[in-house]
Design an enzyme around this catalytic site. Sequence first.
Site, PDB file in Angstrom:
ATOM      1  N   HIS A 370       0.937  -1.068   0.110  1.00 59.75           N
ATOM      2  CA  HIS A 370      -0.079  -0.004   0.078  1.00 59.75           C
ATOM      3  C   HIS A 370       0.889   1.202   0.089  1.00 59.75           C
ATOM      4  O   HIS A 370       0.209   2.335   0.335  1.00 59.75           O
ATOM      5  CB  HIS A 370      -0.954  -0.030   1.110  1.00 59.75           C
ATOM      6  CG  HIS A 370      -2.138  -0.953   1.350  1.00 59.75           C
ATOM      7  ND1 HIS A 370      -3.279  -0.462   0.542  1.00 59.75           N
ATOM      8  CD2 HIS A 370      -2.379  -2.247   1.584  1.00 59.75           C
ATOM      9  CE1 HIS A 370      -4.019  -1.395   0.584  1.00 59.75           C
ATOM     10  NE2 HIS A 370      -3.524  -2.664   1.274  1.00 59.75           N
ATOM     11  N   LYS A 561      -9.353  13.100   5.036  1.00 62.26           N
ATOM     12  CA  LYS A 561      -8.412  11.943   5.186  1.00 62.26           C
ATOM     13  C   LYS A 561      -7.404  11.938   6.245  1.00 62.26           C
ATOM     14  O   LYS A 561      -7.369  13.229   6.867  1.00 62.26           O
ATOM     15  CB  LYS A 561      -7.720  11.871   3.667  1.00 62.26           C
ATOM     16  CG  LYS A 561      -6.978  13.193   3.283  1.00 62.26           C
ATOM     17  CD  LYS A 561      -6.556  12.729   1.744  1.00 62.26           C
ATOM     18  CE  LYS A 561      -7.583  12.712   0.664  1.00 62.26           C
ATOM     19  NZ  LYS A 561      -7.530  11.769  -0.164  1.00 62.26           N
ATOM     20  N   ARG A 562      -6.651  11.128   6.508  1.00 59.13           N
ATOM     21  CA  ARG A 562      -5.522  10.856   7.622  1.00 59.13           C
ATOM     22  C   ARG A 562      -4.801  12.355   7.035  1.00 59.13           C
ATOM     23  O   ARG A 562      -4.567  12.631   5.965  1.00 59.13           O
ATOM     24  CB  ARG A 562      -4.966   9.716   7.445  1.00 59.13           C
ATOM     25  CG  ARG A 562      -3.747   9.493   8.333  1.00 59.13           C
ATOM     26  CD  ARG A 562      -3.075   8.166   8.352  1.00 59.13           C
ATOM     27  NE  ARG A 562      -3.024   7.758   6.834  1.00 59.13           N
ATOM     28  CZ  ARG A 562      -1.807   7.764   6.327  1.00 59.13           C
ATOM     29  NH1 ARG A 562      -0.529   8.094   6.866  1.00 59.13           N
ATOM     30  NH2 ARG A 562      -1.513   7.144   5.033  1.00 59.13           N
ATOM     31  N   LYS A 567      -0.160  14.018   1.705  1.00 57.79           N
ATOM     32  CA  LYS A 567      -1.470  14.276   1.283  1.00 57.79           C
ATOM     33  C   LYS A 567      -1.791  15.739   0.935  1.00 57.79           C
ATOM     34  O   LYS A 567      -2.783  16.103   0.667  1.00 57.79           O
ATOM     35  CB  LYS A 567      -2.398  13.640   2.260  1.00 57.79           C
ATOM     36  CG  LYS A 567      -2.637  12.095   2.204  1.00 57.79           C
ATOM     37  CD  LYS A 567      -3.483  11.569   3.205  1.00 57.79           C
ATOM     38  CE  LYS A 567      -3.423   9.965   3.466  1.00 57.79           C
ATOM     39  NZ  LYS A 567      -3.890   9.230   2.169  1.00 57.79           N
ATOM     40  N   THR A 669      -9.312   5.741  -1.889  1.00 55.76           N
ATOM     41  CA  THR A 669     -10.649   5.396  -2.172  1.00 55.76           C
ATOM     42  C   THR A 669     -11.556   6.375  -1.977  1.00 55.76           C
ATOM     43  O   THR A 669     -12.760   6.189  -2.342  1.00 55.76           O
ATOM     44  CB  THR A 669     -10.790   3.984  -1.292  1.00 55.76           C
ATOM     45  OG1 THR A 669     -10.593   4.322  -0.067  1.00 55.76           O
ATOM     46  CG2 THR A 669     -10.167   2.678  -1.669  1.00 55.76           C
ATOM     47  N   LYS A 673     -15.105   7.595  -3.754  1.00 52.53           N
ATOM     48  CA  LYS A 673     -16.411   7.900  -3.176  1.00 52.53           C
ATOM     49  C   LYS A 673     -17.178   9.308  -3.442  1.00 52.53           C
ATOM     50  O   LYS A 673     -18.223   9.292  -3.855  1.00 52.53           O
ATOM     51  CB  LYS A 673     -16.208   7.678  -1.658  1.00 52.53           C
ATOM     52  CG  LYS A 673     -15.872   6.273  -1.160  1.00 52.53           C
ATOM     53  CD  LYS A 673     -15.283   6.516   0.326  1.00 52.53           C
ATOM     54  CE  LYS A 673     -14.679   4.820   0.480  1.00 52.53           C
ATOM     55  NZ  LYS A 673     -13.783   4.963   1.696  1.00 52.53           N
TER      56      LYS A 673
END
Length: 824
Positions: A370, A561-562, A567, A669, A673
């Site tokens: 991952h 998100k985290r 990110k 993911t 969504k």
Amino acid sequence: MPQKPITYDGPTPEPRELSTDALAERILEKLTYSVGKDPIVARRFDWLRATILAVRDRIIDTWMESTRETWQKGDKRVYYLSLEFLIGRLMRDAVSNLEMMGPVREALQRYDVDLDELIDLEPDAALGNGGLGRLAACFMESMASVKIPAYGYGIRYVHGLFRQEVSEGWQVELPEEWLAHGNPWEFERRESAYEVGFGGYVEQTPGANGAVKHVWHPDEKVLAVAFDTPIVGWRAARVNTLRLWSAQPIDPILLDRFNSGDHVGALAESAKAEAITRVLYPADSTPAGQELRLRQEFFFSSASLQDIIRRHIQQYNDLGSLPDKVAIQMNDTHPAISVAELMRILIDEHDLEWAEAWKLTVGVFGFTNHTLMPEALETWPVALLERLLPRQMQIIYMINAEVLKVARERDEFSDGQIANMSLIDENGARSVRMAQLAFVGSHSINGVSALHSDLVKTSIFADLHKLYPDRINNKTNGITQRRWLMQCNPELTKLISSRIGPEFLDDIDKLTDLNKHAGDKGFQDQFAAVKRANKVRLAELIRDRVDIKVSPDALFDVQIKRIHEYKRQLMNVIEAVALYDAIRAHPEKDWVPRVKIFAGKAAPSYTTAKYIIKLMNDVARVINSDPTVGDLLKVVFLPNYNVSLAETIIPAADLSEQISTAGMEASGTGNMKFALNGALTIGTLDGANIEIRDNVGAENIVIFGLTAEQVAEQRASGLTPASTIEQSRDLKQALDQIGSGVFSPTDRDRYKDLINNLYHHDWFMVARDFESYYAAQRKVDKLWSKQKKWREMTIKNTANMGWFSSDRTVRQYAEDIWGAKFTA
């Protein structure tokens, strides 16, 4: 010989489709005899438990039938090992998949109870952190839906991931009490309990035919006790099992110490055992924290393997058939110690020869990678492994010797390449590379998006890929449309069904029929009305939780998100500051009203991520209180991000922020969504963004920034980003404001290090990508101002996301990796 199939002559199961009267009667019966409450005094949480128990009864018959059928047919089983299962609330998921939403709602109305209120009362299972755990949950539901016989194996965390609160803008971690009142979905399986050892020593004793037998004598043992939760597939096609392990002491109290007056010390062993399953991802910044993490990973891996081998021998009495009947998928490196543990079980406990045991081990294991980030690829100090798992460390050395011998015999690898392949990292204090262990011990290694799988071959596993060229493959992640469209966005589901018929509910590929309606103004208006209703609902939640009033007519710009530097939530916040400055400088312009919505948790020991959360809240405080900006720009941070919060935010999003540094997000993911629910994506060419672009069309997504290749070139150049910052007026002004304390007047130096890092290092390309990102955001403004075009683009996003169903993903796993049966 295979065991004789078990026959069942018990009571005839009730039909799943009960009348409303019968269902109401069952709920009342559970309330009275299981919960022990008179309906006159029952509270909402009493009704919740009674309803869950009544629904659970409808599941059990199918659950037993599914298990019995697999046993009788001898079908291959899939075992999914994951340290996380972010399953969220199960009530709506189960009721929807049983097709009982209407009957349950009507039955509860007989007692003046609202089903939606009960659904909101159910606690989120705190069993995961982010995408890794949510992927595992989607896979479990999809495997049941396409009738793959499967078990999920994980840990039954008492507190799981922490509950996040915000105090004066700072993240505060508190224990998550999701199990405080029990879990009515689960069943304790006392018969499925296994001893798991730690420490001790390895003894060599004489074996058969003059061989040496190794016997591990742990000096500490704990008990792994199974708790099973049924996972229901769509239309109850199948019910699979999520088996979570709870750590318990073999002797709960040391009576001699207690009776001698050491009342606390008598419980020390009990506390030590129970600590294993207390918290998800304990901070590993200390040696004790690092040891606890390794204990967790070995604990659930060993218990799961013992359970798998026990079940296989019970049915087939032949370990030679293991790869034909068992597929074990390791979700990331957390279960990688399973490779060494399975070898120990096969060799030491079942007396197999090394070569045969290795063939069986490689034959059953698959490994999903991952990440490409070196710091996220687990390593454990050799000294820790030798002390905590001495026999497994011996086996790791033996595996490594075999692998390096094969590589050396090939005579095409340099010393450096062989060092890269080694399971032992010799740089500094020796450590074991768990990703390499998982790779060599698996017959299949898959990435989770096309780009990621290509990068896996050329970066972290380049040399192992050369040694084993047929092992790496791609399986792009997916999401279950049942939860992430049908359940979280029921009005959109009804609207789609009214236009293209309900067939897409069973065959998500038929969602593409929606494309022909994308330009229809009447349908666009209906689509927009559903979106606005979802935004009204989110606006109310924002007002209730953080006391910020936002307009549902503004553009809802969402990044949830985290919190992690790659990110790039930081870039998003900086853009908010730059936009704030631009609005104040030119209030006469026709600005698009925008609400920037953030949510996510920072790891407790991740200081930089915590400062980014603080910056979000500092910036929000200043912008939201400035009357010159008013409703043109709002910034919101919603605490305690979890599955249930995502289910409210995602259907309301207009813009989906997928802005990771290219080459660093394996897949994502959340991007799927959002797009499925009609949000436009702004993102880099990273992870599954590339495949989303290919499916929805390049004209229906906003792409910006450096590519993965360009990021690598920038890093290799060694140039600092200072000149890039100096050339960008908007970026420089925003950074000057943040760095000088405009948003932190009580601590002017609070963000100095954060900003200096961008000037001198900028590993995550925040400064280098900013101008491209800012321009892309202004393109979004222009698109938003042309609502007909915007709506057409968002409808096409929804229409073309069927390929990203996790049903497709697990079918590909079943066909290419597991060799398991499934329904097309």
